[in-house]
Design a protein around this motif. Sequence first.
Motif, PDB file in Angstrom:
ATOM      1  N   GLU A   1     -60.680   2.175  42.787  1.00  0.00           N
ATOM      2  CA  GLU A   1     -59.269   1.873  43.013  1.00  0.00           C
ATOM      3  C   GLU A   1     -59.087   1.381  44.439  1.00  0.00           C
ATOM      4  N   ARG A   2     -58.148   0.477  44.613  1.00  0.00           N
ATOM      5  CA  ARG A   2     -57.928  -0.089  45.930  1.00  0.00           C
ATOM      6  C   ARG A   2     -56.530   0.260  46.433  1.00  0.00           C
ATOM      7  N   VAL A   3     -56.445   0.391  47.730  1.00  0.00           N
ATOM      8  CA  VAL A   3     -55.158   0.606  48.376  1.00  0.00           C
ATOM      9  C   VAL A   3     -54.807  -0.686  49.098  1.00  0.00           C
ATOM     10  N   VAL A   4     -53.601  -1.161  48.893  1.00  0.00           N
ATOM     11  CA  VAL A   4     -53.169  -2.409  49.504  1.00  0.00           C
ATOM     12  C   VAL A   4     -51.969  -2.131  50.404  1.00  0.00           C
ATOM     13  N   ILE A   5     -52.110  -2.503  51.658  1.00  0.00           N
ATOM     14  CA  ILE A   5     -50.964  -2.461  52.572  1.00  0.00           C
ATOM     15  C   ILE A   5     -50.498  -3.897  52.686  1.00  0.00           C
ATOM     16  N   SER A   6     -49.412  -4.195  52.025  1.00  0.00           N
ATOM     17  CA  SER A   6     -48.998  -5.591  51.944  1.00  0.00           C
ATOM     18  C   SER A   6     -47.738  -5.912  52.732  1.00  0.00           C
ATOM     19  N   GLY A   7     -47.036  -4.930  53.222  1.00  0.00           N
ATOM     20  CA  GLY A   7     -45.832  -5.179  53.991  1.00  0.00           C
ATOM     21  C   GLY A   7     -45.634  -4.097  55.031  1.00  0.00           C
ATOM     22  N   MET A   8     -45.157  -4.504  56.192  1.00  0.00           N
ATOM     23  CA  MET A   8     -44.940  -3.538  57.271  1.00  0.00           C
ATOM     24  C   MET A   8     -43.590  -3.805  57.915  1.00  0.00           C
ATOM     25  N   SER A   9     -43.058  -2.767  58.514  1.00  0.00           N
ATOM     26  CA  SER A   9     -41.805  -2.896  59.241  1.00  0.00           C
ATOM     27  C   SER A   9     -41.746  -1.792  60.278  1.00  0.00           C
ATOM     28  N   GLY A  10     -40.960  -2.000  61.291  1.00  0.00           N
ATOM     29  CA  GLY A  10     -40.810  -0.980  62.311  1.00  0.00           C
ATOM     30  C   GLY A  10     -39.632  -1.290  63.209  1.00  0.00           C
ATOM     31  N   LEU A  11     -39.113  -0.264  63.820  1.00  0.00           N
ATOM     32  CA  LEU A  11     -37.991  -0.369  64.741  1.00  0.00           C
ATOM     33  C   LEU A  11     -38.394   0.366  66.000  1.00  0.00           C
ATOM     34  N   TYR A  12     -38.351  -0.320  67.118  1.00  0.00           N
ATOM     35  CA  TYR A  12     -38.884   0.214  68.366  1.00  0.00           C
ATOM     36  C   TYR A  12     -37.878   0.033  69.495  1.00  0.00           C
ATOM     37  N   PRO A  13     -38.108   0.681  70.627  1.00  0.00           N
ATOM     38  CA  PRO A  13     -37.194   0.499  71.758  1.00  0.00           C
ATOM     39  C   PRO A  13     -37.061  -0.976  72.138  1.00  0.00           C
ATOM     40  N   ARG A  14     -35.835  -1.440  72.109  1.00  0.00           N
ATOM     41  CA  ARG A  14     -35.492  -2.828  72.451  1.00  0.00           C
ATOM     42  C   ARG A  14     -36.238  -3.863  71.610  1.00  0.00           C
ATOM     43  N   ALA A  15     -36.615  -3.493  70.404  1.00  0.00           N
ATOM     44  CA  ALA A  15     -37.307  -4.417  69.497  1.00  0.00           C
ATOM     45  C   ALA A  15     -36.860  -4.145  68.069  1.00  0.00           C
ATOM     46  N   ASN A  16     -36.381  -5.186  67.397  1.00  0.00           N
ATOM     47  CA  ASN A  16     -35.906  -5.053  66.022  1.00  0.00           C
ATOM     48  C   ASN A  16     -37.016  -5.099  64.985  1.00  0.00           C
ATOM     49  N   ASN A  17     -38.222  -5.480  65.412  1.00  0.00           N
ATOM     50  CA  ASN A  17     -39.319  -5.595  64.458  1.00  0.00           C
ATOM     51  C   ASN A  17     -40.653  -5.571  65.201  1.00  0.00           C
TER      52      ASN A  17
END
Length: 146
Positions: free
Chosen positions: A4-20
Motif C-alpha cells: 500500500e502506498r501513502v500519497v501526500i498530494s496537497g499541502m497548506s499552512g498558515l504562518y506568521p506574516r505568511a498566508n501560505n
Amino acid sequence: MNGERVVISGMSGLYPRANNIKELSETLYNKKNPITSGSKRWTFNHPEVSRYTGDVPQLGRFDAQFFGVHFRLASNMDFMSRKIMEQTFQAIYDAGLNPEHLSGKKVGVYVGTCFSETEKASFYVATSKTGFGIVGSVQSKGFRDL
C-alpha cells in the motif's frame, strides 16, 4: 506496508506574516524576521511570557457561508477552528481535487494543531452566553465534515 502506498498530494499552512507555504518560503529565503514585539491580541505582564509573537494574517476573516457554518456559530468559533477549515480546504485544492468529489470516498486529512488561547473562553464564557462553546472550539473537530 504490504504494497500500500501513502500519497501526500496537497499541502497548506498558515504562518506568521505568511498566508501560505510559498509566502513563508519567500520570507525565509529573503531572511526576513516574521516575529515582532508589537500588535499582540492579549497583554501579559509576566517574566516567563515572551514579548515576541508571530501574527497570523487575516485572523478575523472567515467566509461562514462558503463553509456552511451558521452565522451565530461562526461569530463564536475559536479562530483556530476557522483557520483549520480554510487550510484543510486549501490543501485539498492544492492537490488539484474538488472537495465535492471526495464525498463518500476513503480520504484522510491529517491536521497538526496545538492548544488555543481562546479554548478557555469557548468552554466557559461562550457557553453561558450563546450555547456554542464546545461546538465553536478546535477540540470539537467541527472541521471533520469538510
